[in-house]
Write a protein that holds these residues in place. Structure first.
Motif, mmCIF file in Angstrom:
data_model
loop_
_atom_site.group_PDB
_atom_site.id
_atom_site.type_symbol
_atom_site.label_atom_id
_atom_site.label_comp_id
_atom_site.label_asym_id
_atom_site.label_seq_id
_atom_site.Cartn_x
_atom_site.Cartn_y
_atom_site.Cartn_z
ATOM 1 N N LEU A 72 -9.424 99.270 -14.334
ATOM 2 C CA LEU A 72 -8.912 100.378 -13.811
ATOM 3 C C LEU A 72 -8.056 100.057 -12.440
ATOM 4 C CD1 LEU A 72 -10.615 103.416 -15.010
ATOM 5 C CD2 LEU A 72 -8.489 102.841 -15.659
ATOM 6 N N ARG A 77 -4.450 101.939 -13.797
ATOM 7 C CA ARG A 77 -4.821 102.439 -15.294
ATOM 8 C C ARG A 77 -4.784 101.393 -16.547
ATOM 9 N NH1 ARG A 77 1.069 101.781 -15.267
ATOM 10 N NH2 ARG A 77 1.733 101.120 -17.216
ATOM 11 N N ASP A 79 -3.762 101.146 -20.334
ATOM 12 C CA ASP A 79 -3.060 101.813 -21.507
ATOM 13 C C ASP A 79 -3.541 101.559 -23.046
ATOM 14 O OD1 ASP A 79 -1.140 103.167 -19.981
ATOM 15 O OD2 ASP A 79 -0.270 101.288 -19.534
ATOM 16 N N PRO A 122 -8.778 109.098 -19.201
ATOM 17 C CA PRO A 122 -7.291 109.058 -18.425
ATOM 18 C C PRO A 122 -6.487 109.030 -19.699
ATOM 19 C CG PRO A 122 -8.924 107.783 -17.450
ATOM 20 C CD PRO A 122 -9.699 108.116 -18.648
ATOM 21 N N ARG A 126 -3.328 111.563 -19.928
ATOM 22 C CA ARG A 126 -1.686 111.195 -20.100
ATOM 23 C C ARG A 126 -1.096 111.481 -21.446
ATOM 24 N NH1 ARG A 126 -4.265 106.415 -17.756
ATOM 25 N NH2 ARG A 126 -3.518 105.253 -19.810
#
Length: 253
Positions: A72, A77, A79, A122, A126
């Protein structure tokens, strides 16, 4: 999912299926974070894919959470998670040492679960992300001499199916790739080479292409090669026949 610009963590990315997945993700425009234990081999894959290396031994308790934090930190981030790292062991169950059993379960089952636990929140925030797990035909059909490995893959299989239901309408998708015999170093590492004429091992690149295609097209499950689906179907519909055939043609120890 459009992979262009996405950040993907590939565990076990230094060789075999993982390295091939890193190549395919990079070709699709993703930023790849390559995980492995061997710094030199990981660096070679990362250079080829234009990615970044994060080292760690996922067979060590607690290592998955450390890896998630490190991955991270690279781009802020993740994905796409491709949980590919794994190890096999072949031989009679009575010969399996306790530490080897713990290593198999930690690396092949607990590490993927902990990585998902760390990286999923996370993605949910999102409303975007993909979790790609790598199973095995052994988790659907059972293999003599690989009882613990098969058990970990069977557990990973039902975890993926269960979590997929939980993730409906969240924006986060999940896929399971179920390969058969793949032409990698897996068999040498498990302690017994693959010595059967059929089925013929498929190249790692073929599995990687199918896995990445499954991510891009949100396929819940992908078998490589596809005809392997027949084996668990026979097991479910005619278990007695399946067990007779398995005893006759399956691997022996």
């Amino acid at each position: 999912m459009r992979l262009d610009g996405k950040v993907a963590l590939v565990t076990g990315g230094s060789a075999g299926i993982g390295a091939a997945v890193a190549d395919h993700l990079a070709a699709a425009g993703a930023h790849v974070v390559v995980h492995g234990r061997d710094e030199e081999r990981c660096a070679a894959v990362a250079r080829r894919a234009g990615g970044t290396v994060v080292l760690g031994d996922l067979a060590t308790p607690g290592a998955a959470a450390v890896l998630a934090d490190a991955a991270l930190a690279v781009h802020g981030r993740i994905d796409v998670l491709v949980a590919n790292a794994g190890v096999g062991w072949s031989g009679p169950f009575r010969d399996l040492r306790a530490d080897e059993l713990d290593r198999l379960v930690t690396l092949d089952l607990l590490a993927p679960l902990h990585l998902v636990r760390c990286l999923l929140p996370p993605m949910l925030d999102r409303r975007d992300g993909h979790l790609a797990l790598v199973g095995s035909v052994a988790g659907r059909t059972a293999v003599a001499g690989e009882a613990v490995y098969a058990a970990t893959k069977a557990a990973l299989d039902i975890f993926a199916e269960s979590l997929r239901l939980e993730l409906r309408d969240t924006g986060v998708s999940m896929s399971l790739t179920v390969p058969g015999v793949v032409d990698t170093g897996f068999f040498a590492a498990r302690g017994r080479p693959y010595d059967r004429k059929r089925p013929k091992p498929v190249p790692a690149a073929v599995v990687a292409r199918a896995l990445v295609d499954g991510i891009a097209n949100d396929r819940a499950e992908t078998w490589v090669p596809s005809w392997l689906r027949v084996a668990p179907a026979v097991r479910a519909l005619a278990p007695g026949l399946y067990r007779r055939l398995s005893a006759r043609f399956g691997e022996r120890v």
